[in-house]
Motif scaffolding. Sequence first.
Motif, PDB file in Angstrom:
ATOM      1  N   ARG A   1       1.013  -1.372   0.015  1.00  0.00           N
ATOM      2  CA  ARG A   1      -0.045   0.021   0.189  1.00  0.00           C
ATOM      3  C   ARG A   1       0.794   1.318   0.107  1.00  0.00           C
ATOM      4  O   ARG A   1       2.032   1.127  -0.074  1.00  0.00           O
ATOM      5  CB  ARG A   1      -0.966   0.058   1.173  1.00  0.00           C
ATOM      6  N   LYS A   2       0.338   2.244  -0.014  1.00  0.00           N
ATOM      7  CA  LYS A   2       1.147   3.593   0.214  1.00  0.00           C
ATOM      8  C   LYS A   2       1.683   3.786   1.504  1.00  0.00           C
ATOM      9  O   LYS A   2       1.151   3.975   2.656  1.00  0.00           O
ATOM     10  CB  LYS A   2      -0.067   4.815  -0.061  1.00  0.00           C
ATOM     11  N   ILE A   3       2.990   3.801   1.526  1.00  0.00           N
ATOM     12  CA  ILE A   3       3.918   4.097   2.794  1.00  0.00           C
ATOM     13  C   ILE A   3       4.813   5.154   2.743  1.00  0.00           C
ATOM     14  O   ILE A   3       5.373   5.633   1.768  1.00  0.00           O
ATOM     15  CB  ILE A   3       4.948   2.673   2.934  1.00  0.00           C
ATOM     16  N   THR A   4       4.522   5.898   3.837  1.00  0.00           N
ATOM     17  CA  THR A   4       5.268   7.294   3.977  1.00  0.00           C
ATOM     18  C   THR A   4       6.230   7.006   5.368  1.00  0.00           C
ATOM     19  O   THR A   4       5.745   6.461   6.460  1.00  0.00           O
ATOM     20  CB  THR A   4       4.383   8.195   4.319  1.00  0.00           C
ATOM     21  N   ILE A   5       7.557   7.298   5.093  1.00  0.00           N
ATOM     22  CA  ILE A   5       8.306   6.904   6.177  1.00  0.00           C
ATOM     23  C   ILE A   5       9.187   8.337   6.736  1.00  0.00           C
ATOM     24  O   ILE A   5       9.616   9.014   5.809  1.00  0.00           O
ATOM     25  CB  ILE A   5       9.489   6.243   6.028  1.00  0.00           C
ATOM     26  N   ASN A   6       9.203   8.841   7.819  1.00  0.00           N
ATOM     27  CA  ASN A   6       9.659  10.019   8.219  1.00  0.00           C
ATOM     28  C   ASN A   6      10.718   9.668   9.591  1.00  0.00           C
ATOM     29  O   ASN A   6      10.632   8.855  10.298  1.00  0.00           O
ATOM     30  CB  ASN A   6       8.618  10.844   8.839  1.00  0.00           C
ATOM     31  N   LEU A   7      12.089  10.047   9.351  1.00  0.00           N
ATOM     32  CA  LEU A   7      13.088  10.233  10.325  1.00  0.00           C
ATOM     33  C   LEU A   7      13.399  11.471  10.918  1.00  0.00           C
ATOM     34  O   LEU A   7      13.647  12.220  10.170  1.00  0.00           O
ATOM     35  CB  LEU A   7      14.498   9.576   9.459  1.00  0.00           C
ATOM     36  N   ALA A   8      12.792  11.473  12.155  1.00  0.00           N
ATOM     37  CA  ALA A   8      12.954  12.798  12.716  1.00  0.00           C
ATOM     38  C   ALA A   8      14.100  12.664  13.941  1.00  0.00           C
ATOM     39  O   ALA A   8      14.248  11.823  14.419  1.00  0.00           O
ATOM     40  CB  ALA A   8      11.604  13.143  13.532  1.00  0.00           C
ATOM     41  N   PRO A   9      14.764  13.820  14.004  1.00  0.00           N
ATOM     42  CA  PRO A   9      14.609  15.323  13.507  1.00  0.00           C
ATOM     43  C   PRO A   9      14.840  15.430  11.810  1.00  0.00           C
ATOM     44  O   PRO A   9      15.836  14.742  11.383  1.00  0.00           O
ATOM     45  CB  PRO A   9      15.541  16.104  14.225  1.00  0.00           C
ATOM     46  N   ALA A  10      13.995  15.986  11.303  1.00  0.00           N
ATOM     47  CA  ALA A  10      13.969  15.768   9.803  1.00  0.00           C
ATOM     48  C   ALA A  10      14.925  16.861   9.111  1.00  0.00           C
ATOM     49  O   ALA A  10      15.231  16.828   7.710  1.00  0.00           O
ATOM     50  CB  ALA A  10      12.741  16.400   9.112  1.00  0.00           C
ATOM     51  N   ASP A  11      15.756  17.598  10.046  1.00  0.00           N
ATOM     52  CA  ASP A  11      16.398  18.713   9.292  1.00  0.00           C
ATOM     53  C   ASP A  11      18.403  17.939   9.446  1.00  0.00           C
ATOM     54  O   ASP A  11      19.103  18.971   9.427  1.00  0.00           O
ATOM     55  CB  ASP A  11      16.602  20.100   9.986  1.00  0.00           C
ATOM     56  N   THR A  12      18.152  16.721   9.985  1.00  0.00           N
ATOM     57  CA  THR A  12      19.609  16.288  10.293  1.00  0.00           C
ATOM     58  C   THR A  12      19.819  15.007   9.281  1.00  0.00           C
ATOM     59  O   THR A  12      18.861  14.163   9.262  1.00  0.00           O
ATOM     60  CB  THR A  12      19.802  15.759  11.463  1.00  0.00           C
ATOM     61  N   ARG A  13      20.863  15.067   8.533  1.00  0.00           N
ATOM     62  CA  ARG A  13      21.180  13.875   7.571  1.00  0.00           C
ATOM     63  C   ARG A  13      21.351  12.723   8.334  1.00  0.00           C
ATOM     64  O   ARG A  13      22.060  12.537   9.390  1.00  0.00           O
ATOM     65  CB  ARG A  13      22.390  14.186   6.623  1.00  0.00           C
ATOM     66  N   LYS A  14      20.701  11.518   7.803  1.00  0.00           N
ATOM     67  CA  LYS A  14      20.768  10.212   8.548  1.00  0.00           C
ATOM     68  C   LYS A  14      21.677   9.389   7.623  1.00  0.00           C
ATOM     69  O   LYS A  14      21.507   9.229   6.360  1.00  0.00           O
ATOM     70  CB  LYS A  14      19.412   9.593   8.773  1.00  0.00           C
ATOM     71  N   GLU A  15      22.379   8.696   8.287  1.00  0.00           N
ATOM     72  CA  GLU A  15      23.318   7.473   7.381  1.00  0.00           C
ATOM     73  C   GLU A  15      23.591   6.501   8.268  1.00  0.00           C
ATOM     74  O   GLU A  15      23.311   6.301   9.368  1.00  0.00           O
ATOM     75  CB  GLU A  15      24.637   8.308   7.084  1.00  0.00           C
ATOM     76  N   GLY A  16      24.206   5.296   7.431  1.00  0.00           N
ATOM     77  CA  GLY A  16      24.530   4.066   8.121  1.00  0.00           C
ATOM     78  C   GLY A  16      23.277   3.058   7.904  1.00  0.00           C
ATOM     79  O   GLY A  16      22.308   3.274   7.666  1.00  0.00           O
ATOM     80  N   SER A  17      23.534   1.977   8.268  1.00  0.00           N
ATOM     81  CA  SER A  17      22.651   0.612   8.220  1.00  0.00           C
ATOM     82  C   SER A  17      21.934   0.229   9.492  1.00  0.00           C
ATOM     83  O   SER A  17      21.150  -0.616   9.445  1.00  0.00           O
ATOM     84  CB  SER A  17      23.470  -0.367   7.634  1.00  0.00           C
ATOM     85  N   ALA A  18      22.319   1.046  10.567  1.00  0.00           N
ATOM     86  CA  ALA A  18      21.691   0.657  11.656  1.00  0.00           C
ATOM     87  C   ALA A  18      20.042   0.987  11.742  1.00  0.00           C
ATOM     88  O   ALA A  18      19.434   0.485  12.631  1.00  0.00           O
ATOM     89  CB  ALA A  18      22.268   1.397  12.850  1.00  0.00           C
ATOM     90  N   PHE A  19      19.343   1.582  10.689  1.00  0.00           N
ATOM     91  CA  PHE A  19      17.846   1.843  10.782  1.00  0.00           C
ATOM     92  C   PHE A  19      17.368   0.693  10.114  1.00  0.00           C
ATOM     93  O   PHE A  19      15.911   0.782  10.329  1.00  0.00           O
ATOM     94  CB  PHE A  19      17.799   3.219   9.918  1.00  0.00           C
ATOM     95  N   ASP A  20      17.883  -0.257   9.836  1.00  0.00           N
ATOM     96  CA  ASP A  20      17.077  -1.230   9.106  1.00  0.00           C
ATOM     97  C   ASP A  20      16.125  -1.978  10.092  1.00  0.00           C
ATOM     98  O   ASP A  20      15.095  -2.285   9.894  1.00  0.00           O
ATOM     99  CB  ASP A  20      18.243  -2.367   8.645  1.00  0.00           C
ATOM    100  N   LEU A  21      16.583  -2.366  11.271  1.00  0.00           N
ATOM    101  CA  LEU A  21      15.746  -3.017  12.190  1.00  0.00           C
ATOM    102  C   LEU A  21      14.683  -2.283  12.850  1.00  0.00           C
ATOM    103  O   LEU A  21      13.439  -2.837  12.830  1.00  0.00           O
ATOM    104  CB  LEU A  21      16.415  -3.582  13.535  1.00  0.00           C
TER     105      LEU A  21
END
Length: 509
Positions: free
Chosen positions: A62-82
């Motif tokens: 279905r339609k999926i929206t993902i937000n990583l907050a705080p939204a004004d900071t760059r996110k990197e790396g693979s630790a967000f998978d889980l």
Amino acid sequence: MLASVISTALAGVDAYPVEVEIDISGGLPGLKMVGLPEKSVLEALDRIKSALRNSGYDFPGRKITINLAPADTRKEGSAFDLPLAIALLGANGQIRDRARIRRFMALGELALDGRVKGIKGALSCAILARAQKFEGVVLPAENAREAAVVDGIPVIGVSDIRQAIEFYDGTRHLEPAVANLQELFAAGGREELNFSEVRGQEQAKRALEVAAAGGHNVLMIGPPGSGKTMLAKRLPGVLPTMTFEEAIETTKVHSVMGLLDGRALVAVRPFRSPHHTISDAGLIGGGPVPRPGEVSLAHHGVLFLDELPEFRKNVLEVLRQPLEDSKITISRVLGTLTFPASVMLVAAMNPCPCGFYTDPQHECTCSPLEIQRYRSRISGPLLDRIDIHIEVPAVKYRDLTDKNAGESSAAIRERVNRAREHQLKRFAGMPIYCNAQMGARELQQHCAVESAGEKLLELAINRLGLSARAYTRILKVARTIADLEDADSIAAHHLSEAIQYRSLDRAPQ
């Protein structure tokens, strides 16, 4: 339906919370991620799809929206998978208790078959989870022992995505990981290199003992093969035993760089010896996304720079701030990061380009101008931060063939620990932990010199032409020598020994 999980990201060696929010709604199937994700985070979606399907779970179409907050900071790396996978199943109703998934911090990388792989910075994340008062932290099983050294926060290690989902759903109980600090320190306290293996060089060993007792930086000058590197490698074994707080700070740096190699805690003082071709960013840290350099990796330990004049001048000059402030500040457009850098600098160099200027057994082929140019590669401000200059002559044959073992590192460390105890009492309540960190006020207050010593110091300044910076260094080193003898005031023989450790100040320029 909306679900969210709290995860973490790294800023320098510290972690900050990141809320992973996922909303699944009606409409055309699609997926959009916002919150400044880097490419490595965007690629997580493909890993999650395969990991869930190969573990027997449905990926919502279905339609999926993902937000990583705080939204004004760059996110990197693979630790967000889980955390992304957990939030996705929570929003899709496959994990029924959506309130439970917010009570545990989560992080981990997913393999395509559903395995949860290790990450960097687990220790920093556990410290943050404790500070944020979470019920626990869920992370890869291979990082569980590392994170478990943080007391007061349950650490749940999972080996695959199914274990994590069943834990969050309340259908599986997982015991928190346990770390035995006494065993970790005992395992880390085993000495591999010992001063008893060093033949001869008694004066150099004494100088390193004084340096270890007072936290003084050292420069060893001697011909090739005289044992400078051998001596430097054994110095961490005579430094004071690491405290738990020092071990945690050092482990955090090694953890964010992925250099723990299966260890749960760095319980021995690190020894770092970068090659002279290293860049300034490699030495003090930096890069597009700043990472700690060799100086920070040597935090609470020894940074050894062999062939000091061969390092590029701009690389050596960036050492001035960390040696003075015990920290490194790196500024970028997106912000400023600070890395720890409380190190003991040990450097080695030849007396001249050919190496045999002071060796009676070999003829030096260098002209006085070449020697001057060679030594001038080390700037005055950098030398100003090195308290002890010690000559390391070539080892004599009778010393090489001597069958008697020298004094052990353990015996030297006992004297060093006693001297440090004097300094901790002296500087109680102050941000000073050793004599090398004394300023002008502390010098005046704690470096009382006996009358005979005053005359000797005046004679040395006038006859040898010692500079004002050499004067303060001599007082600091003499204070340490007095501490090794449990003396309250600085006597003439303490100053006499300290003056001997300023060989470059006496050398003709």
